[in-house]
Motif scaffolding. Structure first.
Motif, PDB file in Angstrom:
ATOM      1  N   ALA A 171      -4.852   5.779 -16.954  1.00 15.75           N
ATOM      2  CA  ALA A 171      -6.060   4.843 -16.603  1.00 15.75           C
ATOM      3  C   ALA A 171      -5.595   3.504 -16.626  1.00 15.75           C
ATOM      4  O   ALA A 171      -5.892   2.693 -15.712  1.00 15.75           O
ATOM      5  N   LEU A 172      -4.775   3.020 -17.676  1.00 13.58           N
ATOM      6  CA  LEU A 172      -4.235   1.594 -18.043  1.00 13.58           C
ATOM      7  C   LEU A 172      -3.313   1.227 -16.531  1.00 13.58           C
ATOM      8  O   LEU A 172      -3.526   0.393 -15.808  1.00 13.58           O
ATOM      9  N   LYS A 173      -2.367   2.424 -16.284  1.00 10.61           N
ATOM     10  CA  LYS A 173      -1.476   1.989 -15.255  1.00 10.61           C
ATOM     11  C   LYS A 173      -2.210   1.898 -13.739  1.00 10.61           C
ATOM     12  O   LYS A 173      -1.803   1.073 -12.860  1.00 10.61           O
ATOM     13  N   ILE A 174      -3.388   2.768 -13.665  1.00 14.48           N
ATOM     14  CA  ILE A 174      -3.883   2.544 -12.303  1.00 14.48           C
ATOM     15  C   ILE A 174      -4.858   1.150 -12.236  1.00 14.48           C
ATOM     16  O   ILE A 174      -4.940   0.573 -11.262  1.00 14.48           O
ATOM     17  N   ALA A 175      -5.633   0.801 -13.305  1.00 11.82           N
ATOM     18  CA  ALA A 175      -5.922  -0.488 -13.545  1.00 11.82           C
ATOM     19  C   ALA A 175      -5.192  -1.557 -13.246  1.00 11.82           C
ATOM     20  O   ALA A 175      -5.684  -2.411 -12.622  1.00 11.82           O
ATOM     21  N   LYS A 176      -4.194  -1.431 -13.795  1.00 12.61           N
ATOM     22  CA  LYS A 176      -3.010  -2.599 -13.469  1.00 12.61           C
ATOM     23  C   LYS A 176      -2.675  -2.581 -11.993  1.00 12.61           C
ATOM     24  O   LYS A 176      -2.344  -3.721 -11.512  1.00 12.61           O
ATOM     25  N   ALA A 177      -2.574  -1.429 -11.105  1.00  5.07           N
ATOM     26  CA  ALA A 177      -2.072  -1.422 -10.008  1.00  5.07           C
ATOM     27  C   ALA A 177      -3.142  -1.816  -9.148  1.00  5.07           C
ATOM     28  O   ALA A 177      -3.062  -2.560  -8.197  1.00  5.07           O
ATOM     29  N   CYS A 178      -4.606  -1.779  -9.576  1.00  8.66           N
ATOM     30  CA  CYS A 178      -5.633  -2.332  -8.983  1.00  8.66           C
ATOM     31  C   CYS A 178      -5.687  -3.917  -8.803  1.00  8.66           C
ATOM     32  O   CYS A 178      -5.677  -4.817  -8.057  1.00  8.66           O
ATOM     33  N   GLN A 179      -5.173  -4.334 -10.025  1.00  9.36           N
ATOM     34  CA  GLN A 179      -4.995  -5.869 -10.293  1.00  9.36           C
ATOM     35  C   GLN A 179      -3.904  -6.558  -9.506  1.00  9.36           C
ATOM     36  O   GLN A 179      -3.749  -7.401  -8.792  1.00  9.36           O
ATOM     37  N   GLN A 180      -2.810  -5.766  -9.588  1.00  7.23           N
ATOM     38  CA  GLN A 180      -1.598  -6.128  -8.860  1.00  7.23           C
ATOM     39  C   GLN A 180      -1.984  -6.115  -7.415  1.00  7.23           C
ATOM     40  O   GLN A 180      -1.510  -6.971  -6.647  1.00  7.23           O
ATOM     41  N   SER A 181      -2.617  -5.030  -6.715  1.00  7.70           N
ATOM     42  CA  SER A 181      -2.952  -5.318  -5.281  1.00  7.70           C
ATOM     43  C   SER A 181      -3.968  -6.446  -4.868  1.00  7.70           C
ATOM     44  O   SER A 181      -3.527  -7.245  -4.209  1.00  7.70           O
ATOM     45  N   ALA A 182      -4.764  -6.715  -5.963  1.00 11.00           N
ATOM     46  CA  ALA A 182      -5.602  -7.813  -5.673  1.00 11.00           C
ATOM     47  C   ALA A 182      -4.705  -9.129  -5.992  1.00 11.00           C
ATOM     48  O   ALA A 182      -5.010 -10.244  -4.949  1.00 11.00           O
ATOM     49  N   ASN A 183      -3.853  -9.090  -6.559  1.00 11.81           N
ATOM     50  CA  ASN A 183      -2.868 -10.495  -6.813  1.00 11.81           C
ATOM     51  C   ASN A 183      -2.230 -10.879  -5.422  1.00 11.81           C
ATOM     52  O   ASN A 183      -2.013 -11.834  -4.919  1.00 11.81           O
ATOM     53  N   ILE A 184      -1.573  -9.724  -4.932  1.00  8.64           N
ATOM     54  CA  ILE A 184      -0.789  -9.609  -3.887  1.00  8.64           C
ATOM     55  C   ILE A 184      -1.418  -9.399  -2.569  1.00  8.64           C
ATOM     56  O   ILE A 184      -0.832  -9.756  -1.469  1.00  8.64           O
ATOM     57  N   GLY A 185      -2.587  -9.036  -2.704  1.00  7.22           N
ATOM     58  CA  GLY A 185      -3.278  -8.855  -1.281  1.00  7.22           C
ATOM     59  C   GLY A 185      -3.016  -7.744  -0.385  1.00  7.22           C
ATOM     60  O   GLY A 185      -3.051  -7.883   0.700  1.00  7.22           O
ATOM     61  N   LYS A 186      -2.196  -6.727  -1.240  1.00  7.98           N
ATOM     62  CA  LYS A 186      -1.917  -5.538  -0.259  1.00  7.98           C
ATOM     63  C   LYS A 186      -2.202  -4.303  -0.901  1.00  7.98           C
ATOM     64  O   LYS A 186      -2.405  -4.376  -2.305  1.00  7.98           O
ATOM     65  N   LEU A 187      -2.182  -3.142  -0.083  1.00  6.27           N
ATOM     66  CA  LEU A 187      -2.160  -1.993  -0.918  1.00  6.27           C
ATOM     67  C   LEU A 187      -0.992  -1.640  -1.510  1.00  6.27           C
ATOM     68  O   LEU A 187       0.260  -1.986  -1.340  1.00  6.27           O
TER      69      LEU A 187
END
Ligand SMILES: NC(=O)c1ccc[n+]([C@@H]2O[C@H](COP(=O)([O-])OP(=O)(O)OC[C@H]3O[C@@H](n4cnc5c(N)ncnc54)[C@H](O)[C@@H]3O)[C@@H](O)[C@H]2O)c1
Length: 345
Positions: free
Chosen positions: A324-340
């Protein structure tokens, strides 16, 4: 559970927004356990635990508490960045550990935490995904598992705190890193989507905004976070986390199936009362996560105590917490870089 054995001796770290609730439940509601010690940094909270809950001894240093007290179990409800070091210290001291979500914020620390937990297979470790204990989620899960709504196509989760709680959230986020909107809030729905579908996501796309609370930008927080997840066999999920609901605490989950839908918590009703007045037809609404999930918080802690008594590992594992933590961090990373972002679990 009916038992003639002596109650477990337990201690708690953290007596804040959630810790006070867990402590009250441990002192007054949970069977088979006695809350004997508490640790917090705030002397008023410690006085409250002594005077209101009858806690015998209080501490401001959790290591002193663990080293001094003769306890079987510890409840970690301190801010998230402390979870790994506190869990590691407690597991190495031979204790059973209940630790609030999320497991931590830093992957290296969380990996070390998981290693230590797994090196003590006879001690119980449970993580605080309490929505899995809520009656409505359990009821809905049975319907889905029975195949009554066919194959899951899409899921939609809302986890939106009332804007009236902004001051207490801002204090919490300022004093301790919350991990951000996806890690702190959306993580509950991330866990539920894995639980309902039995699948892991393979891709995440995240977006954030601060329209309702621009002041959060000053402390590096986003008020709203929206994530799209694609699961391994094609289910799509949309999650919105936020802190802006004018009407109360909106925690809602929808599962759309090929043969029907289920919705949990569509309206955050306080009770079954409807008021008819000059405002219109009004349903009073729940105002906090504590009110909404009080019974689930009780049931998850009772389950932990029962698990410790019989030596059974809980349904929610440390690996569920890590994923769950890895998935949440992936969502944040995507928002940070503006990419899937592709998710590697
Ligand atoms: N499951 C849920 O829905 C849910 C809801 C709210 C909070 N939480 C989690 O619970 C944890 C606590 O959140 P909160 O909102 O209650 O926080 P809070 O800020 O209201 O309270 C934190 C408590 O920890 C104590 N504390 C802080 N640093 C400490 C330290 N170094 N040693 C000992 N005690 C320390 C503080 O004195 C306070 O009593 C967080 O990890 C949060 O993510 C989970």
């Amino acid at each position: 559970m009916v038992t003639t054995r002596k109650p477990l001796r337990a201690a708690i770290i953290g007596l804040g927004r959630l810790g006070a609730r867990h402590a009250r439940h441990l002192a007054n509601k949970i069977q088979g356990v006695k809350l004997v010690a508490a640790c917090a940094l705030d002397s008023n909270q410690l006085e409250w635990a002594k005077n209101e809950l009858g806690v015998e001894t209080t501490y401001t240093n959790y290591k002193d508490m663990i080293d001094t007290e003769n306890i079987d179990a510890i409840f970690i409800v301190a801010p998230t960045p402390f979870h790994p070091e506190m869990t590691i210290y407690a597991m190495n001291a031979g204790l059973n550990v209940f630790c609030e979500k999320p497991l931590g914020l830093d992957f290296n620390e969380v990996d070390e935490m998981a290693k230590v937990i797994k090196s003590h297979p006879n001690q119980i470790f449970q993580s605080g995904f309490m929505r899995r204990y809520d009656d409505s989620y359990r009821y809905a899960k049975k319907i889905v598992d029975n195949g009554d709504i066919g194959k899951i196509i899409y899921m939609r989760g809302y986890g939106i705190d009332p804007i009236s709680g902004m001051e207490s959230f801002t204090k919490f986020a300022t004093e301790a890193d919350s991990g951000g909107i996806f890690v702190d809030m959306n993580i509950h729905d991330i866990d539920l989507i894995r639980w309902f579908t039995g699948q892991d996501p393979v891709q995440a796309y995240g977006l954030t905004s601060n329209i309702a609370a621009p002041q959060l930008a000053d402390i590096g927080e986003f008020e709203t976070g929206v994530a799209q997840l694609k699961m391994s066999d094609g289910v799509i999920a949309t999650l919105i986390g936020g802190r802006h609901a004018a009407h109360g605490n909106q925690v809602e989950l929808e599962v759309m199936g090929s043969n029907g839908w289920v919705r949990i918590g569509e309206h955050p009703d306080l009770n079954r009362v409807t008021v008819f007045n000059d405002q219109g037809v009004v349903r009073p609404s729940l105002q906090s996560f504590g009110e909404r999930f009080d019974t689930a918080f009780t049931d998850e802690v009772q389950d932990f105590v029962n698990n410790v008594i019989v030596g059974k590992q809980p349904e929610v594992t440390v690996d569920d917490g890590i994923k769950a933590l890895k998935i949440a961090k992936a969502c944040q990373q995507s928002a940070n870089i503006g990419k899937l972002v592709d998710i590697q679990l």
